[in-house]
Design a protein around this motif. Structure first.
Motif, short mmCIF file in Angstrom:
data_model
loop_
_atom_site.label_atom_id
_atom_site.label_comp_id
_atom_site.label_asym_id
_atom_site.label_seq_id
_atom_site.Cartn_x
_atom_site.Cartn_y
_atom_site.Cartn_z
N GLY A 47 8.90 1.13 10.88
CA GLY A 47 9.32 2.37 10.22
C GLY A 47 8.53 3.58 10.64
N ARG A 48 7.44 3.37 11.40
CA ARG A 48 6.60 4.45 11.90
C ARG A 48 6.03 5.32 10.77
NH1 ARG A 48 10.06 6.50 17.24
NH2 ARG A 48 10.08 4.47 18.28
N TYR A 49 5.52 4.64 9.74
CA TYR A 49 4.80 5.36 8.69
C TYR A 49 3.47 4.65 8.44
CZ TYR A 49 7.16 1.84 5.71
OH TYR A 49 7.65 0.68 5.17
N PRO A 50 2.52 5.32 7.74
CA PRO A 50 1.18 4.75 7.57
C PRO A 50 1.20 3.39 6.85
CG PRO A 50 1.18 7.08 7.01
CD PRO A 50 2.61 6.68 7.19
N ARG A 51 0.17 2.60 7.12
CA ARG A 51 0.05 1.30 6.49
C ARG A 51 0.02 1.44 4.97
NH1 ARG A 51 1.22 -2.16 10.65
NH2 ARG A 51 -0.28 -2.02 12.35
N GLU A 52 0.71 0.53 4.29
CA GLU A 52 0.76 0.56 2.83
C GLU A 52 -0.31 -0.31 2.20
OE1 GLU A 52 4.82 -0.78 2.36
OE2 GLU A 52 5.45 1.26 1.84
N GLU A 53 -1.03 -1.08 3.01
CA GLU A 53 -2.02 -2.00 2.48
C GLU A 53 -3.19 -2.11 3.45
OE1 GLU A 53 0.10 -3.64 5.49
OE2 GLU A 53 1.12 -3.31 3.58
N THR A 54 -4.29 -2.68 2.98
CA THR A 54 -5.44 -2.98 3.83
C THR A 54 -5.42 -4.47 4.16
OG1 THR A 54 -6.83 -1.23 2.92
CG2 THR A 54 -7.97 -3.08 3.93
N ALA A 55 -5.54 -4.81 5.44
CA ALA A 55 -5.53 -6.21 5.88
C ALA A 55 -6.98 -6.69 6.03
CB ALA A 55 -4.77 -6.36 7.19
N LEU A 56 -7.44 -7.48 5.06
CA LEU A 56 -8.83 -7.95 5.02
C LEU A 56 -8.91 -9.41 5.44
CD1 LEU A 56 -11.82 -7.50 4.13
CD2 LEU A 56 -11.11 -8.25 1.84
N VAL A 57 -9.85 -9.71 6.34
CA VAL A 57 -10.03 -11.08 6.82
C VAL A 57 -10.95 -11.83 5.85
CG1 VAL A 57 -10.82 -12.53 8.72
CG2 VAL A 57 -9.74 -10.32 9.20
N LEU A 58 -10.43 -12.89 5.22
CA LEU A 58 -11.21 -13.67 4.26
C LEU A 58 -11.96 -14.81 4.93
CD1 LEU A 58 -8.63 -13.91 1.32
CD2 LEU A 58 -10.43 -12.20 1.69
#
Length: 345
Positions: free
Chosen positions: A61-72
Motif C-alpha cells: 500500500g506504500r504507507y508507513p508501518r502500522e506496527e513494530t516488528a520485535l525479535v523475541l
C-alpha cells in the motif's frame, strides 16, 4: 534475489511509522508485531509463526508501518522487495491463499473495532467515525497514522462536514511528525476538541489561525492551500502543483506562500522532475534560509541527486542534514541517516 537475514533477540526489524519498502517471511525464530488497539488503546502483541509473512500491507500500500516488528528469539527472515514478492506470489498460489486468509481475519478485526468506535458516537456515521479514528491517533502521538487517516478522510469526503477540520488536523500531524518524530513531543489537541474548549488551533503554529479570529472561517488563500493538500493526499500531483503555484503567484498571505513554495518542490520530486526540484529548493533556501521545512527540502534535494545517479552529491546533502539536525530522534535526522546508510551500503 531475496536473501536470508539474521536478527538477534531484542533487535527490531522495523519500527512503527517507518517507510515501508520490504516484505518479510519468517524462516525460524520468533517475532512479535506490536501496535496499539484503536478501540481500547491497549498494547497488542501478535506473534509471527515460522512460514508466515509480515509487513505486506504497508509495503504493497506504500504507507508507513502500522506496527513494530520485535525479535523475541534469534530469527532468520527472508526480505523481499515488492516486485520480488509479487513474482514469488504469482508462482506460488498457496502464498496468495494464505494472504487472503490473513487479510480476511485482519479486516474482520478492524471492522469490529471501527464499528465499536462508531457506536460510541452520538450518530453512527462512517464519515464521523473515520474522523474520530484520526483524532485518536493524533492525540496518542501516532502522527504517521493520523496523517494517513486524515488523508483518507479528505480522499473519501473532500466536501464533507469535517473536511476543513480534517485538513487542519492533517497539517498538525505532518508538522508534529517532522518536528518531533513518531510518538514524541506534546500530545496535539485535535481541532474539534480545541474549539469545544473555547481555544484556537491545537498546537500553536502547527495549525493555521482562522481568518478574522472567528475560530472556524478560513481565508480564501487558506482554503485554497488545504484544497491543494487534499489533492496531494489523493495523489493528484499535477492538480495540486497548479493550486500551490497559484497561491505563490497571488502572494497574499506570507505563511501560506512559504508553505506552498515548499509543497511545489515536493510536487516536482513526486512528478519525477528532479532537476527542477533541485533548482526550486535551491531558490527556496536562498529566499527562506530559516524555512521550517529546510531539512526536508535538503532531503528531497539529496533524493533527487540520488535518482539522477549522483551519489556523491546526494551524500553531501544527507550529511548536511545530520550536521544541521544533531537530535538523533528527529524525523529529518532519522531519514537522512537511513538514506546515507543505504547509499554507502
Amino acid at each position: 534475489m531475496p536473501k536470508p537475514l539474521q536478527y538477534r533477540a531484542g533487535s527490531v526489524i522495523y519500527f512503527q511509522g517507518d517507510v515501508a519498502d520490504k516484505i518479510y517471511i519468517l524462516q525460524s525464530g520468533k517475532i512479535s508485531l506490536n501496535y496499539q488497539d484503536i478501540e481500547t488503546g491497549q498494547d497488542i502483541h501478535d506473534s509471527v509463526q515460522a512460514g508466515e509473512f509480515f509487513g505486506v500491507k504497508s509495503a504493497l500500500g506504500r504507507y508507513p508501518r502500522e506496527e513494530t516488528a520485535l525479535v523475541l528469539q534469534d530469527a532468520t527472515v527472508i526480505a523481499f522487495t515488492v516486485s520480488e514478492f509479487e513474482q514469488f506470489a504469482i508462482s506460488n498460489s498457496r502464498i496468495i491463499l494464505k494472504m487472503l486468509k490473513v487479510f480476511s481475519n485482519q479486516l474482520r478485526r478492524i471492522h469490529k473495532q471501527v464499528s465499536n468506535l462508531m457506536q460510541n458516537e452520538e450518530q453512527q456515521n462512517p464519515e464521523q467515525g473515520l474522523f474520530r479514528i484520526g483524532e485518536y491517533y493524533l492525540k496518542n502521538r501516532q502522527y504517521a497514522q493520523a496523517k494517513y487517516v486524515f488523508g483518507r478522510y479528505l480522499t473519501y469526503y473532500p466536501a464533507g462536514k469535517l473536511a476543513m477540520q480534517a485538513a487542519k488536523n492533517l497539517e498538525i500531524a505532518e508538522s508534529s511528525l517532522a518536528r518531533y518524530g513518531e510518538g514524541k513531543g506534546p500530545a496535539p489537541i485535535p481541532e474539534s476538541e480545541s474549539r469545544a474548549a473555547g481555544g484556537g488551533a491545537g498546537t500553536g503554529s502547527a495549525a493555521p489561525a482562522a481568518a478574522g479570529g472567528s475560530g472556524s472561517a478560513l481565508s480564501g488563500v487558506a482554503k485554497a492551500y488545504y484544497d491543494a493538500v487534499s489533492l496531494l493526499t489523493q495523489e493528484k500531483i499535477p492538480q495540486a502543483f497548479s493550486m500551490f503555484k497559484k497561491i505563490v503567484e497571488m502572494n497574499q498571505e506570507p505563511e501560506y506562500v512559504a508553505k506552498s513554495i515548499y509543497e511545489l518542490g515536493r510536487c516536482l520530486y513526486l512528478m519525477g522532475k528532479y532537476d527542477e526540484c533541485i533548482k526550486h529548493f535551491t531558490a527556496m533556501i536562498s529566499t527562506y534560509p530559516r524555512h521550517p521545512e529546510l531539512s526536508n527540502a535538503l532531503y528531497f534535494m539529496g533524493q533527487s541527486y540520488e535518482k539522477k545517479g549522483d551519489k556523491d552529491r546526494a551524500s553531501t546533502f544527507y550529511k548536511k542534514i545530520l550536521a544541521m539536525v544533531p537530535d538523533e530522534d528527529d524525523a529529518a535526522h532519522i531519514k537522512a541517516k537511513k538514506a546515507l546508510k543505504l547509499l554507502e551500503a
